[in-house]
Design an enzyme around this catalytic site. Sequence first.
Site, mmCIF file in Angstrom:
data_model
loop_
_atom_site.group_PDB
_atom_site.id
_atom_site.type_symbol
_atom_site.label_atom_id
_atom_site.label_comp_id
_atom_site.label_asym_id
_atom_site.label_seq_id
_atom_site.Cartn_x
_atom_site.Cartn_y
_atom_site.Cartn_z
ATOM 1 N N HIS B 230 39.738 0.233 69.940
ATOM 2 C CA HIS B 230 38.633 0.868 70.655
ATOM 3 C C HIS B 230 38.032 -0.049 71.718
ATOM 4 O O HIS B 230 36.814 -0.093 71.887
ATOM 5 C CB HIS B 230 37.531 1.286 69.674
ATOM 6 C CG HIS B 230 37.935 2.402 68.764
ATOM 7 N ND1 HIS B 230 37.937 3.714 69.158
ATOM 8 C CD2 HIS B 230 38.389 2.405 67.479
ATOM 9 C CE1 HIS B 230 38.345 4.480 68.154
ATOM 10 N NE2 HIS B 230 38.639 3.716 67.124
ATOM 11 N N ASP B 283 37.858 -0.600 63.031
ATOM 12 C CA ASP B 283 38.514 0.624 62.548
ATOM 13 C C ASP B 283 39.725 0.981 63.402
ATOM 14 O O ASP B 283 39.863 0.526 64.542
ATOM 15 C CB ASP B 283 37.524 1.790 62.578
ATOM 16 C CG ASP B 283 36.972 2.009 63.976
ATOM 17 O OD1 ASP B 283 36.624 1.003 64.639
ATOM 18 O OD2 ASP B 283 36.895 3.178 64.422
ATOM 19 N N GLU B 284 40.572 1.809 62.840
ATOM 20 C CA GLU B 284 41.670 2.452 63.548
ATOM 21 C C GLU B 284 42.479 1.484 64.413
ATOM 22 O O GLU B 284 42.716 1.738 65.591
ATOM 23 C CB GLU B 284 41.125 3.604 64.423
ATOM 24 C CG GLU B 284 40.469 4.694 63.587
ATOM 25 C CD GLU B 284 40.072 5.911 64.420
ATOM 26 O OE1 GLU B 284 40.462 7.033 64.044
ATOM 27 O OE2 GLU B 284 39.367 5.751 65.432
ATOM 28 N N VAL B 285 42.863 0.409 63.823
ATOM 29 C CA VAL B 285 43.674 -0.555 64.570
ATOM 30 C C VAL B 285 45.148 -0.213 64.402
ATOM 31 O O VAL B 285 45.631 -0.046 63.278
ATOM 32 C CB VAL B 285 43.405 -1.994 64.081
ATOM 33 C CG1 VAL B 285 44.318 -2.976 64.822
ATOM 34 C CG2 VAL B 285 41.946 -2.354 64.316
ATOM 35 N N GLU B 336 38.113 0.034 57.100
ATOM 36 C CA GLU B 336 39.533 -0.357 57.094
ATOM 37 C C GLU B 336 39.696 -1.847 56.864
ATOM 38 O O GLU B 336 40.700 -2.286 56.301
ATOM 39 C CB GLU B 336 40.208 0.022 58.424
ATOM 40 C CG GLU B 336 40.450 1.511 58.596
ATOM 41 C CD GLU B 336 39.388 2.160 59.433
ATOM 42 O OE1 GLU B 336 38.198 1.779 59.274
ATOM 43 O OE2 GLU B 336 39.720 3.039 60.240
#
Lengths: 492, 492
Positions: B230, B283-285, B336
Site C-alpha cells: 500500500h 497488511d496485504e503484502v 497479518e
Amino acid sequence: MPKYYSNGNKVLYLSNEFELSTVGSKYSDKSGILKDGFMRFMDVVTLDHVIEANFSRFGQSAFLIGINVVIQSPNDELHSEVDESYNLAVPAAGKPAYARIEANSVYGALHGLQTFSQLCAYSFKTRLIEVGMVPWTIFDQPRFSYRGLLIDTSRHYLPLRVIKKVIDSMTYAKLNVLHWHIVDSQSFPLEIPSYPKLWDGSSDNAILEHNRYAQRRGVNVLAEIDVPGHAASWGNGYPLLWPSADCKEPLDVSNEFTFKVIDGILKDFSKVFKYKFVHLGGDEVDTDTFMSQVAGSQLVMLRTHRMVGPQAYQYFVLRAQKIALSHGYEIINWEETFNNFGDKLDRKTVIHNWLGGGVAEKVTAAGLRCIVSNQENWYLDHLDTTWQQFYMNEPLTNITNPKQQKLVIGGEVCMWGEHIDASDIEQTIWPRAAAAAERLWTSYDKLARDPRQVARRLAHFRCLLNQRGIAAAPGDGLGRIAPGGPGSCYAQ
Amino acid sequence: MPKYYSNGNKVLYLSNEFELSTVGSKYSDKSGILKDGFMRFMDVVTLDHVIEANFSRFGQSAFLIGINVVIQSPNDELHSEVDESYNLAVPAAGKPAYARIEANSVYGALHGLQTFSQLCAYSFKTRLIEVGMVPWTIFDQPRFSYRGLLIDTSRHYLPLRVIKKVIDSMTYAKLNVLHWHIVDSQSFPLEIPSYPKLWDGSSDNAILEHNRYAQRRGVNVLAEIDVPGHAASWGNGYPLLWPSADCKEPLDVSNEFTFKVIDGILKDFSKVFKYKFVHLGGDEVDTDTFMSQVAGSQLVMLRTHRMVGPQAYQYFVLRAQKIALSHGYEIINWEETFNNFGDKLDRKTVIHNWLGGGVAEKVTAAGLRCIVSNQENWYLDHLDTTWQQFYMNEPLTNITNPKQQKLVIGGEVCMWGEHIDASDIEQTIWPRAAAAAERLWTSYDKLARDPRQVARRLAHFRCLLNQRGIAAAPGDGLGRIAPGGPGSCYAQ
C-alpha cells in the site's frame, strides 16, 4: 460564466492583512451586510488552511492589499428587481495593489465578492492564497431575475442548520430565491399565530431569523402554501378544514372557515415573508373529490350556482388569489391553474411550470409571467436526470418575441423532500443545481452550446463546494452517486 | 448508555444567562479547552433556535443557572491512558440551581458536557432549552480506552473542513481516536520535510493545527504509514523506492534508502503526532513480489541470507518497528504481521485485527495487545453491514481470562475511502459508527442483549446528529440509504 471577462497570466497573493475598503462608496453598510459578506469571503478563501507568515521571499508588489468595494445605492432592501450587476477588476500590480468591485447595490457587490473568491485558491506550494491569471476584468449581470431552488420541509424535517447551509451554498452559484414549500399533506411545520393549532414546528421569530439570514446573503425567501390540494395536514388541528373525516383533501371549498384560515395565514405571512410574491400552489387537485364534496356541502352559494368539481377548483384558487392580493402579495401558482382557467387568473399571477416543456410559451403568449421548472429537466429528486440535462434546459425555448421573453422571469430547480432529509439534501442538490444556475445567470450568448465545454468548470465547482464543506456529489452518473473509485476530486 | 444513571420526571429550563462555573476546580484551563468545550455545548444545545426572552411566565426555580465543572487534575495533556470518567448531577431545584460535573481530567469533563448536551432539547412549545426528567445522577466511564474511527485520505482528498466535522461528530459518540490512514498506493497527501518529494498535500503546520483541533476535543490522532504494501505512491517522488518501474509495490526491501525514508518520515511524525502509537500497517503484502524483488536486488545481505518473500516481509516489518521505537512510538500493525510472525514482533506492538473474528483471542493469548476491527462487522464501507451488526460485535468474544481481556485495548470502525469523499463520508459513517461506539464505551452489563432495545435511542441519536448539521443517514436498511418516504426523523 460571467457576461464578459478578460484575464492575464500573472499571479498575485492575498496579503495576510487583506482588507475591505469602501472608499468612494455611497453605501454606509450600517446593517453590516457588506462587512459580513467580506468575512464570509475571507472564510471561504482561507478554508482553515494555514497561511504562512513568511512573506519576505516575495516582493511587496506580489501582494494584493485589499479590495475596494464601491456601491452606488445607499439602500439595501432586498427585493425582486434589485440590481445584481457588478464589475470586478483585479490588477496585476499596484502601489499598493487593490482589487476593485463596482456595483449599484450591495447585493451586486456580494456577487462580485463571490466571483472573486472563486479566483482565489490556497496553494500548497507557497502556502498563500493565490489569485491566478491576473489582471482580471469582469463585467457581470444575471440573465434572469428569478433563479430559484425549492426545498420541501413538509415531507421531512430540515434542521435550521441544514437550511442555512443550503442558503450559503446557493450564494456560491448565485441562486437568489429559496422557494420554501413549507406545508404539504404530511405536516405543517410553521407557526401561524392566528390559527395556532395548525402548527407543529418553527415559530415566527425563528422564521424572521431564518429570512434575515437569507436576505443578508441576497437570497429572497418565497413562502408557499399549496392550496387546495396537498393540504391534508391543515386539518390535524382544525378538522373542519377537511371535507369529511374520510376525505382530507382538497380543503373544504364549501366552508367559509377554510378561507378565513387562508386569510389568517397570509396575514401572518405578510409580517415575516417580505418577498413580493407568495406561492399559492394549486397543483394536482382532485376535482372529482371536489365534486362529491360540493354535493355534500353546507355552503348554499355553491349549491345554488351548481358548481361542480372544476368550477369549485377555479373558485377556490381565485378566491385565495384575492386574499393574497389583499395582503399586498403578487401570486405564483403551479401551472394547472393556468392550464384549467388561465384567462380567469389575476394578471399579477406568475405561472410556475412543472409538468413539462412548452408551457412558458403558452403562458407568455397569454401575457402572464412564467417560472420554468419542467420536471423532466429541473427536478433534483429525479436522480436519473444528468447535469447535462440540467444545463441544456433553456427557459426561452421557442419563445422569440422579446415581449414574451421578458415575461419569463426565470427558473427554479426543485428539491422535493420525499426521500430527502438532512442526510442527503446537499449531494442531491449539488452539483446538478449549479448547471441550471449557469443557465439562469449567464447571458445566452455566453452559454455553452455543448455541455462538454462545461464539464471541467463544473467539476472544479463541485470540488470548490466540497472544500467549503458542502457535500456536492460527483457529477458523472446519477444524482447523489458515490465516487466510482480512488482519484482526484477534479477527475470525477 | 452510561455506566449508571437515575432520573426523575421534572423539567427545568436553561437560563438565558446559563454559565460555566469552575468553583472548586483544580484545573486552571489556561489553554481554554474547557471554556471552548462549554461554548460548543452552548452551540449544540441552542442550534440556531430562537430562545424566547420572556421568562416571566416561569418562576425563578424553573431555571438552571449554570453548570459547575470540578476537575481534579491540573494537567491537560491528552494521552492514551487519560482518565475519561465523569459524574454528572442535574438537580430538580435549587437556589440557585446548578448542574454539576466532577471529573479527574478535563477530557472526562468534556464527556460530561457532551452527555449533558444530550439531555437538553429545544422545545418548540416553550421556546426554551428544556432539561427533561430531572433530577439526573450519572456516573460514567468508558469500557475501552481505544475507541477509534479510521479515515482514509489517500483514496480521496478530504478537505480540512470535512475532517474537522468528522472529529466534532466523533465527540458526540465519545469516540476518542481518529486513525488517519494518510498514505496509500494512490497518493501521499502529507508533507515530510525530510523527504519533500513524497509530498502532495498538507503541510506540517496544517497537521499541527489539525491535531490540535482533535486533541482539544479529547480525540487522539493516530497516524498510519502502511508499509511495505500500500505504498506505491511513495515512489512518485523517489522512484528508487520502487523495486522496479514495472513493480511499484511493496517498497524495495533490498534498498537501504527505503529505511532511511521511513526513518525520516517517523522523525518528522514525532514532531507533530504526539499520540503514543504510530500505525505501521503491514497488511496485504504480496510476498511473491518480494521474492522476485529480492532475487533482482542489490542488497548483499538479503542475498547472502537467502531471504525469500516471507522472510523479507518479516525483515521489513521488524526493521520498521525498530525505527518507530527509536522515535519513541509504540507500534500498531495490521494482523497479518501477527499471523505470519507474531512471536517475532516487538512486545510493544498492538495488533490491529481486520480480517475476521477470533483474532483478539489468539493475539491476547500470545500476550500482545489488540484492537478489533473485524471487517464483517466494523467496516463502514461495507454498506450491507447493518447497525445491528455494528452493535452486536463484541471485542471480547471468547476471551474469559481477565488478563487477556485487559489486552484488548478497544476497537475501531473503518471508513475506507475508495468510494468516500466529502460528498458521502458523513452518512456512511453515521449512524452505524454510533452503534459500535456504545459497544466500546458502555460497561458490558449495561449493553443491550438485543439490538431492538437500542433502536429507539439510536434513531434519536441520528436525529440529534442531523440537528447538529451532521448528515447521518437513516438507520434502517443499507448504509448511506436515503429516507424511504415522508415521515418524522425519529421514525426512520
